[in-house]
Design an enzyme around this catalytic site. Structure first.
Site, PDB file in Angstrom:
ATOM      1  N   GLU A 876       0.670  -1.130  -0.082  1.00  0.00           N
ATOM      2  CA  GLU A 876       0.054   0.065   0.210  1.00  0.00           C
ATOM      3  C   GLU A 876       0.712   1.254  -0.016  1.00  0.00           C
ATOM      4  O   GLU A 876       0.230   2.363  -0.534  1.00  0.00           O
ATOM      5  CB  GLU A 876      -0.918  -0.004   1.195  1.00  0.00           C
ATOM      6  CG  GLU A 876      -1.985  -1.198   1.118  1.00  0.00           C
ATOM      7  CD  GLU A 876      -2.895  -1.127   2.261  1.00  0.00           C
ATOM      8  OE1 GLU A 876      -4.101  -0.785   2.147  1.00  0.00           O
ATOM      9  OE2 GLU A 876      -2.407  -1.871   3.086  1.00  0.00           O
TER      10      GLU A 876
HETATM   11  N1  MCN Z   1       6.733  -8.264  -0.118  1.00  0.00           N
HETATM   12  C1  MCN Z   1       8.069  -8.749  -0.384  1.00  0.00           C
HETATM   13  N2  MCN Z   1       9.053  -8.050   0.298  1.00  0.00           N
HETATM   14  C2  MCN Z   1       8.854  -6.812   0.942  1.00  0.00           C
HETATM   15  C3  MCN Z   1       7.446  -6.758   1.301  1.00  0.00           C
HETATM   16  C4  MCN Z   1       6.335  -7.361   0.786  1.00  0.00           C
HETATM   17  O1  MCN Z   1       8.439  -9.298  -1.160  1.00  0.00           O
HETATM   18  N3  MCN Z   1       9.742  -6.295   1.647  1.00  0.00           N
HETATM   19  C5  MCN Z   1       5.648  -9.248  -0.718  1.00  0.00           C
HETATM   20  C6  MCN Z   1       5.109  -9.933   0.128  1.00  0.00           C
HETATM   21  O2  MCN Z   1       5.443 -11.080   0.388  1.00  0.00           O
HETATM   22  C7  MCN Z   1       3.423 -10.192  -0.678  1.00  0.00           C
HETATM   23  C8  MCN Z   1       3.443  -8.676  -1.353  1.00  0.00           C
HETATM   24  O3  MCN Z   1       4.749  -8.262  -1.299  1.00  0.00           O
HETATM   25  O4  MCN Z   1       3.581 -11.052  -1.575  1.00  0.00           O
HETATM   26  C9  MCN Z   1       2.635  -7.539  -0.519  1.00  0.00           C
HETATM   27  O5  MCN Z   1       2.965  -7.939   0.919  1.00  0.00           O
HETATM   28  P1  MCN Z   1       2.271  -7.002   1.970  1.00  0.00           P
HETATM   29  O6  MCN Z   1       2.615  -5.463   1.626  1.00  0.00           O
HETATM   30  O7  MCN Z   1       2.484  -7.488   3.308  1.00  0.00           O
HETATM   31  O8  MCN Z   1       0.753  -7.174   1.454  1.00  0.00           O
HETATM   32  P2  MCN Z   1      -0.404  -8.410   1.951  1.00  0.00           P
HETATM   33  O9  MCN Z   1       0.437  -9.384   1.578  1.00  0.00           O
HETATM   34  O10 MCN Z   1      -1.075  -8.057   3.187  1.00  0.00           O
HETATM   35  O11 MCN Z   1      -1.306  -7.895   0.601  1.00  0.00           O
HETATM   36  C10 MCN Z   1      -2.289  -6.899   0.694  1.00  0.00           C
HETATM   37  C11 MCN Z   1      -1.953  -5.605   0.008  1.00  0.00           C
HETATM   38  C12 MCN Z   1      -3.446  -4.972   0.090  1.00  0.00           C
HETATM   39  S1  MCN Z   1      -4.009  -4.348   1.353  1.00  0.00           S
HETATM   40  C13 MCN Z   1      -3.956  -4.545  -0.998  1.00  0.00           C
HETATM   41  S2  MCN Z   1      -5.502  -3.829  -1.133  1.00  0.00           S
HETATM   42  C14 MCN Z   1      -3.330  -5.001  -2.389  1.00  0.00           C
HETATM   43  C15 MCN Z   1      -1.997  -5.580  -2.299  1.00  0.00           C
HETATM   44  O12 MCN Z   1      -1.521  -5.829  -1.428  1.00  0.00           O
HETATM   45  N4  MCN Z   1      -4.265  -5.689  -3.197  1.00  0.00           N
HETATM   46  C16 MCN Z   1      -3.639  -6.350  -4.521  1.00  0.00           C
HETATM   47  N5  MCN Z   1      -1.516  -5.862  -3.591  1.00  0.00           N
HETATM   48  C17 MCN Z   1      -2.543  -6.165  -4.616  1.00  0.00           C
HETATM   49  N6  MCN Z   1      -1.879  -6.812  -5.722  1.00  0.00           N
HETATM   50  C18 MCN Z   1      -2.578  -7.323  -6.370  1.00  0.00           C
HETATM   51  N7  MCN Z   1      -2.136  -7.921  -7.832  1.00  0.00           N
HETATM   52  N8  MCN Z   1      -4.017  -7.246  -6.441  1.00  0.00           N
HETATM   53  C19 MCN Z   1      -4.586  -6.788  -5.355  1.00  0.00           C
HETATM   54  O13 MCN Z   1      -5.791  -6.760  -5.335  1.00  0.00           O
END
Ligand code: MCN
Ligand code: FES
Ligand code: FES
Length: 915
Positions: A876
Site C-alpha cells: 500500500e
Molecule cells: N513483499 C516482499 N518484500 C517486502 C514486502 C512485501 O516481497 N519487503 C511481498 C509479500 O511477500 C507479498 C507482497 O509483497 O507477496 C505484498 O505484501 P504486503 O505488503 O504484506 O501485503 P499483503 O500480502 O497483506 O497484501 C495486501 C496488500 C493490500 S492491503 C492490497 S489492497 C493489495 C495489495 O497488497 N491488493 C492487491 N496488492 C495487490 N496486488 C494485486 N495484484 N492485487 C490486489 O488486489
C-alpha cells in the site's frame, strides 16, 4: 439452433449452438475452455481474447453465429502446457506478469498475434497493440508485460532460450531473488481456475442466483411481492429477508468504543429500508442464470423513496434525516492531539498556509467481477467459497447474520482475480450462505461488471481541510486539520479508516504540534470499503499538497523542503501519534532520491525546450512522500503452522489470502529462508492456504500486514519445526526419526505485535504499527495547455520496504500501485450512478495511459527490527501518495494548483483558465 464446425486448438469440433450465444460462452460453457476469462463482458478488457483465423478476437462480444464454419480458433489451452510453455508464457512468468493472473491469457493471446505479424516490435508498438486491442490489467502497471513480450520475441527469434529467462537458485537461496511464484505457471496456461470457472464444475442441481437490487439510493420498503417471480420457468425459490434464519445483519465488528453506531447496520437482504443503490432486496434461485435473471424482473418492491444524501456535506445538513434512525449521520470522531495548542502558533508563525482538498470515491475495478458459491458440506457446515481476503474476519462478521453456529460455517478463498481491498468487506458471502441454508442445495452467484461496479464498496471520499505553520527557515511548527470521511451507509471499518487520518496526515514529517480532527459521515452513496492505501491517499491529498504549497509560498524547492522537515533520529522526531518510527530511514531515503529528482527536473526542462510546441505543452516534475504502516491498529497478530510429512517434505498452513499480490510466494519464501538451514529446497515445501476448515487464523490480507505478521508467523512455525528436528550434533532428524523419538510433527507458530498499542481515543496518541514503509514519488507530467489533458511521461519511485523478500513481486506491487495512482490522480471515479457504470467510463487506465519510463529504486540498508528478515510490507505504501505528486507536478509545470482528484481535463483547464 445452428450447427457449427470449428477447428479449436487444432481439433475439429461439431457444435449445436444458439445464435445469440457468444463465442466466450460456447468455449467456456460447452467446451470448458475456461482459460478464456470473462471480465467486463462488454469488450472493454480483453480478458476473453482468443485468436480466430489469426486475429485477436474479444470472444465476449463475438456472436457464435458470426464465426464462420471451419474457423481456426486458438485458446490459451492450445499454445503451451505446464511442461512445455510457449515463450510468451515463460516470459510472463519470468517478469511476474501473472499477479492475480486473470488478465494473463487474454494478453498472451493478443501478444501471440502481434509477434506472428511483427517478430521484432518496438516497445511502443507492443504498447500500442495492447492499447488497440483493449487489453486491461489492473495489477502490473503494464511495463512488465511489455518487457515480457520483448523477451518472448527474442526467444522466438532464436536469440535466447526460455530457460535463459527464468531465475534458478544456485545456492538454495530464494529470499530477495526473482524466484517465480508457485501459481504462475497455472495462471499463464489458463489452468488456474477462478470462481466463475469452478462454478462450471459444481453438481448439476446447483441453483443460480439473481439478485433483485434497489434502483434508488434511499427508501422505506413497504412491501415485497414475490408471487409472480415464483411462477416463472426454472425458479426453485425466491428468498427475502423473512427467510433469513439469523439476524439478517452483517456486523461491522465496531472497532472503537466512541463509535455512536453499534455496527449492526448492514442488512443481508433489505428489510425495512434501502440504504444505497444496488442494495440486495431478494434472491431468485433458479436452474439457470438466464431463468434467475428473468424472474428477478418480476419481484415487485413497493418503496417510499426518501431524500438521498450523496455526499458527506449533504448528510451533515441540519435538516438531513438520520439514515439509520437512532444513529447520527456523523457517528465517529477522532482527534490527533500532539504537542502544544496550535492556535497561538498559527497566529504568530511567519508562514501559514490553509487549503482544502478532495480525494475521490475511487472504484477498485479488478478485472474479475465478484463471485461466490456455497453448499452444505459432508459435516453439515455451510461452506462458502468467495474472494474474501479475510476469511476468519468474515466468518465473525456474517455468522450471526445468517444464523449458524460458528463451527457450522466454513469459508474458503477462491483464486481471486484482484480485489485491491474491496474484499476486506464481505460482499456476497452472506447472500450465498443464506441461499444454501434455505434451499439446501449448492448455489452460485457471479456478478456481471455492472453489478460489480455499482454495488461493491468504494474508496471513501475524503474532504480534507489542512492548515500548516512554519518558521522563517521553513521548519514546520504546527498542523491543524478538519476532515470528513464519506463512508456510505454501512459503518463497517469506517472508524478505523477515519483513525488513519490521525495516523497519516503529517506522517513522515517532523511536526511537533498537531490538532487534527476527522469525522466519519454516513451517506447514501456507495458504502466505504477498504481500498489499497486505506486512509493514506486521503491523508496525503491534504497533508502532502499542503507541504508543497508551503514550500512554494516560501520559495524553497519542494523536495528540499520535505527533506529538511523529515523524521530525524538526531531530533527525536515522532509520528503524528507521538511515537518513534521503527527505524529512522527517511534522511537516507531523501539522499538516495535527490539525484533522481534533480534528473527529473532537468528532464522536464529539456522537454519544455524541445517538445513544448510553443507553449502548447508544459512539462513539470513533482514530488510527494507516502507513508504506510503494516498491520491492523495496535496489538495485531498472526498464526501459521508447519508440519513435517512422511515423504520428508514440509507443509505450511496459513490464511494469507491472495488478492494477486503473491501470498503463495510470500509464504514459501519466509518458510524456505528458515527451513533451508535443514537443507529443504523450495520444491520440498507445500502450501495449504485459506480455508477456515484447515488453516489457522492469520488475520486478513489488508493493511499491508501479511508480509510482516504472517511472514513472522511462518518464520516462527518453521523455526519451531527445525528446532525440534535439530540433533545435538547439528544435523537434522528425518520424519522416521521424529516418529521414532515421539516428537511432534506439527508446530503452531504465532507472532504478536507486542510493541504496539492502540491509539488513545481522545488524542490518537499511541504506537499503532510495528513497522512502516516509505515511498518518495517523483513523476514528470505533460500538461496540454489547450485542453487541460495531463499525461504522466515518467514515474520514479524511491522506496524503503526494508529487506525485499521477492524482487519481482515488489517491483510488480510498486508498478501496479503507480498505475492505480495515475488513475486516481487523473481519471478514475465512481460518482455518477448513471455514468460510472463500466471499466471504461470509470476511467480505468489503458496501456497508453501509463508511462513506459518507470524507474524503481529501493533502499535496503535499514532492516526492520520487527519485520521477518528485516522486511516491511509493500502493498500500500506505493499508493499512498502518487496522486498528490502528480498534482504537484502539474503545479510545477503550469502554476495551477489543483487539490481535487480526478484532475480530468476539464478540472485542469478550469484551473489553467483561472491563472
Ligand atoms: N513483499 C516482499 N518484500 C517486502 C514486502 C512485501 O516481497 N519487503 C511481498 C509479500 O511477500 C507479498 C507482497 O509483497 O507477496 C505484498 O505484501 P504486503 O505488503 O504484506 O501485503 P499483503 O500480502 O497483506 O497484501 C495486501 C496488500 C493490500 S492491503 C492490497 S489492497 C493489495 C495489495 O497488497 N491488493 C492487491 N496488492 C495487490 N496486488 C494485486 N495484484 N492485487 C490486489 O488486489
Ligand atoms: Fe471480453 Fe472484457 S472484453 S470480457
Ligand atoms: Fe493483470 Fe491481475 S495480473 S489483472
Amino acid at each position: 439452433m445452428i450447427k457449427k464446425i470449428l477447428m479449436i486448438n487444432g481439433t475439429q469440433r461439431t457444435l449445436v449452438v444458439e445464435g445469440h450465444e457468444s463465442l466466450a460462452e460456447v468455449l467456456r460453457d460447452r467446451l470448458l475452455l475456461t482459460g478464456c476469462k470473462i471480465g467486463c463482458g462488454e469488450g472493454h478488457c480483453g480478458a476473453c481474447n482468443v485468436i480466430v483465423d489469426g486475429k485477436v478476437t474479444r470472444s465476449c462480444i463475438t456472436k457464435i453465429a458470426k464465426v464462420p464454419d471451419y474457423a481456426k480458433i486458438e485458446t490459451i489451452e492450445g499454445i503451451g502446457t505446464l511442461e512445455d510453455l510457449h515463450p510468451l508464457q515463460a516470459a510472463w512468468i519470468a517478469h511476474g506478469c501473472a499477479q492475480c493472473g486473470f488478465c494473463s491469457p487474454g494478453f498472451i493471446m493478443s501478444a501471440k498475434v502481434l509477434l506472428e505479424n511483427n517478430p521484432s516490435p518496438s516497445r511502443t508498438e507492443v504498447r500500442e497493440w495492447f492499447n488497440k486491442n483493449r487489453n486491461l490489467c489492473r495489477c502490473t502497471g503494464y511495463k512488465p508485460l511489455i518487457d515480457a513480450v520483448m523477451d518472448a520475441a527474442r526467444v522466438l527469434r532464436g536469440e535466447i532460450t526460455k530457460e535463459d529467462l527464468m531465475f534458478q537458485p544456485t545456492d538454495n537461496r530464494i529470499l530477495g531473488t526473482s524466484y517465480a511464484r508457485p501459481s504462475a505457471a497455472a495462471k499463464v496456461t489458463g489452468s488456474w481456475d477462478f470462481g466463475a470457472d469452478e462454478i462450471k464444475t459444481l453438481p448439476e442441481d446447483t441453483l443460480q442466483i439473481a439478485l433483485v437490487q434497489a434502483e434508488v439510493s434511499h427508501a422505506w420498503i413497504k412491501g415485497i411481492d414475490t408471487s409472480q417471480a415464483e411462477q416463472m420457468p426454472g425458479v426453485y425459490r425466491v428468498i427475502t429477508y423473512k427467510d433469513v434464519p439469523g439476524k439478517n445483519r452483517i456486523t461491522g465488528l465496531i472497532t472503537f468504543p466512541t463509535n455512536k453506531g453499534d455496527g449492526w447496520d448492514r442488512p443481508i437482504l433489505c428489510d425495512e429500508k434501502v440504504f444505497q443503490y444496488g442494495d440486495a432486496i431478494a434472491m431468485v434461485c433458479a436452474d439457470t442464470v438466464a431463468h434467475a435473471r428473468e424472474a428477478a424482473k418480476y419481484v415487485k418492491v413497493d418503496l417510499e423513496v426518501l431524500p438521498a444524501y450523496m455526499s458527506a456535506p449533504e448528510a451533515m445538513d441540519p435538516d438531513a434525516m438520520e439514515i439509520h434512525p437512532g444513529t447520527p449521520n456523523v457517528y465517529y470522531e477522532t482527534n490527533c492531539i500532539k504537542g502544544e495548542d496550535t492556535a497561538p502558533i498559527m497566529e504568530t508563525a511567519p508562514n501559514v498556509i490553509e487549503m482544502d482538498a478532495y480525494c475521490s470515491r475511487q472504484p477498485h475495478m479488478p478485472i474479475e467481477p465478484d463471485v461466490a458459491y456455497a453448499y452444505m458440506d459432508e459435516e453439515g457446515r455451510v461452506t462458502i467459497h468467495s474472494k474474501s481476503i479475510g476469511i476468519h474476519l468474515h466468518h465473525a462478521m456474517i455468522c450471526a447474520g445468517i444464523g449458524v453456529e460458528p463451527e457450522k460455517l466454513r469459508l474458503i478463498q477462491l483464486h481471486a482475480g484482484g480485489t485491491f481491498g474491496y474484499k476486506f468487506s464481505p460482499t456476497i458471502e452472506a447472500l450465498v450462505g443464506v441461499a444454501a441454508l434455505v434451499t439446501g442445495r449448492p448455489v452460485a452467484l457471479n456478478f456481471n461488471m455492472y453489478q460489480m461496479i455499482t454495488y461493491t464498496g468504494k474508496r471513501s471520499p475524503g474532504f480534507m481541510h489542512i492548515k500548516l505553520a512554519a518558521d522563517e527557515k521553513g521548519k514546520i511548527l504546527a498542523l491543524e486539520g478538519d476532515n470528513l470521511i464519506d463512508h456510505g451507509p454501512y459503518s463497517e471499518f469506517g472508524d478505523l479508516l477515519t483513525m488513519r487520518l490521525s495516523q497519516f496526515v503529517g506522517a513522515g514529517v517532523d511536526i511537533p504540534n498537531i490538532r487534527n480532527r476527522s469525522r466519519t459521515v454516513c451517506t447514501n452513496h456507495a458504502y466505504g470499503a477498504a481500498f489499497r492505501g486505506y486512509g493514506a491517499p486521503q491523508s496525503f491529498m491534504g497533508g502532502d499538497i499542503a507541504m508543497d504549497m508551503m514550500a512554494a509560498k516560501m520559495g524553497i524547492d519542494p523536495f528540499e523542503f520535505r527533506a529538511m522537515n523529515c523524521y530525524k533520529e538526531s531530533e527525536g522526531s515522532t509520528t503524528p501519534n507521538g511515537c518513534k518510527p521503527d527505524v529512522y530511514c527517511l534522511e537516507d531515503l531523501y539522499d538516495l532520491a535527490r539525484p533522481y529528482y534533480q534528473k527529473n527536473k532537468a528532464y522536464a526542462e529539456t522537454l519544455n525546450r524541445e517538445k513544448g510546441e510553443n507553449g502548447k505543452f508544459k512539462y513539470g516534475a513533482g514530488v510527494s512522500l507516502g507513508v504506510y504502516g503494516c498491520g491492523l491498529d495496535g496489538v495485531d497478530s498472526s498464526e501459521a503452522w508447519a508440519e513435517l510429512n512422511p515423504d520428508n517434505t514440509v507443509t505450511i498452513y496459513d490464511s494469507w489470502e491472495d488478492h494477486g499480490q503473491g501470498a503463495d510466494i510470500g509464504t514459501l519464501t519466509h518458510a524456505h529462508e528458515t527451513l533451508r538451514q535443514a537443507g529443504f529446497t523450495p520444491d520440498q515445501i507445500k502450501l495449504v492456504m485459506n480455508d477456515t476448515g484447515k488453516t489457522p487464523n492469520s488475520g486478513p490480507a489488508g493493511g499491508s500486514r501479511s508480509n510482516v505478521m504472517t511472514g513472522n508467523a511462518v518464520r516462527v512455525a518453521s523455526e519451531m519445526l527445525i528446532n525440534a528436528m535439530r540433533k545435538p550434533d547439528g544435523t537434522y532428524r528425518t520424519y522416521e526419526e521424529m516418529v521414532e523419538e515421539k516428537l511432534p510433527l506439527k508446530y503452531e507458530g504465532k507472532w504478536v505485535a507486542t510493541a504496539c498499542t492502540d491509539c488513545d481515543q481522545e488524542t490518537a496518541q499511541g504506537n499503532p504499527f510495528s513497522v512502516y514503509m516509505y515511498c518518495i514519488n517523483l513523476p514528470v507530467v505533460q500538461v496540454n495547455m489547450e485542453t487541460g489533458k495531463v499525461k504522466v511521461v515518467k514515474f520514479t519511485m524511491v522506496s524503503d520496504f526494508g529487506t525485499i523478500i521477492n524482487k519481482t513481486v515488489v517491483d510488480g506491487q510498486v508498478m501496479g500501485a503507480i498505475a492505480q495512482g495515475i488513475g486516481l490522480a487523473l481519471s478514475e471515479d465512481f460518482e455518477d450512478l448513471k455514468k460510472h457504470t463500466s471499466l471504461l467510463k470509470c476511467g480505468i487506465p489503458y496501456p497508453n495511459d501509463i508511462p513506459d519510463d518507470i524507474e524503481l529504486v529501493y533502499q535496503e540498508n535499514h532492516p526492520r527490527p520487527l519485520g521477518p528478515y528485516g522486511a516491511a510490507g509493500c502493498g500500500e505504501g506505493p499508493l499512498a501518495a502518487p496522486h498528490p505528486a502528480i498534482l504537484n507536478a502539474i503545479y510545477s509545470a503550469t502554476g495551477a494548483r489543483i487539490t481535487r482528484v480526478p484532475a480530468r481535463p476539464e478540472v485542469v483547464k478550469a484551473a489553467l483558465d483561472a491563472l
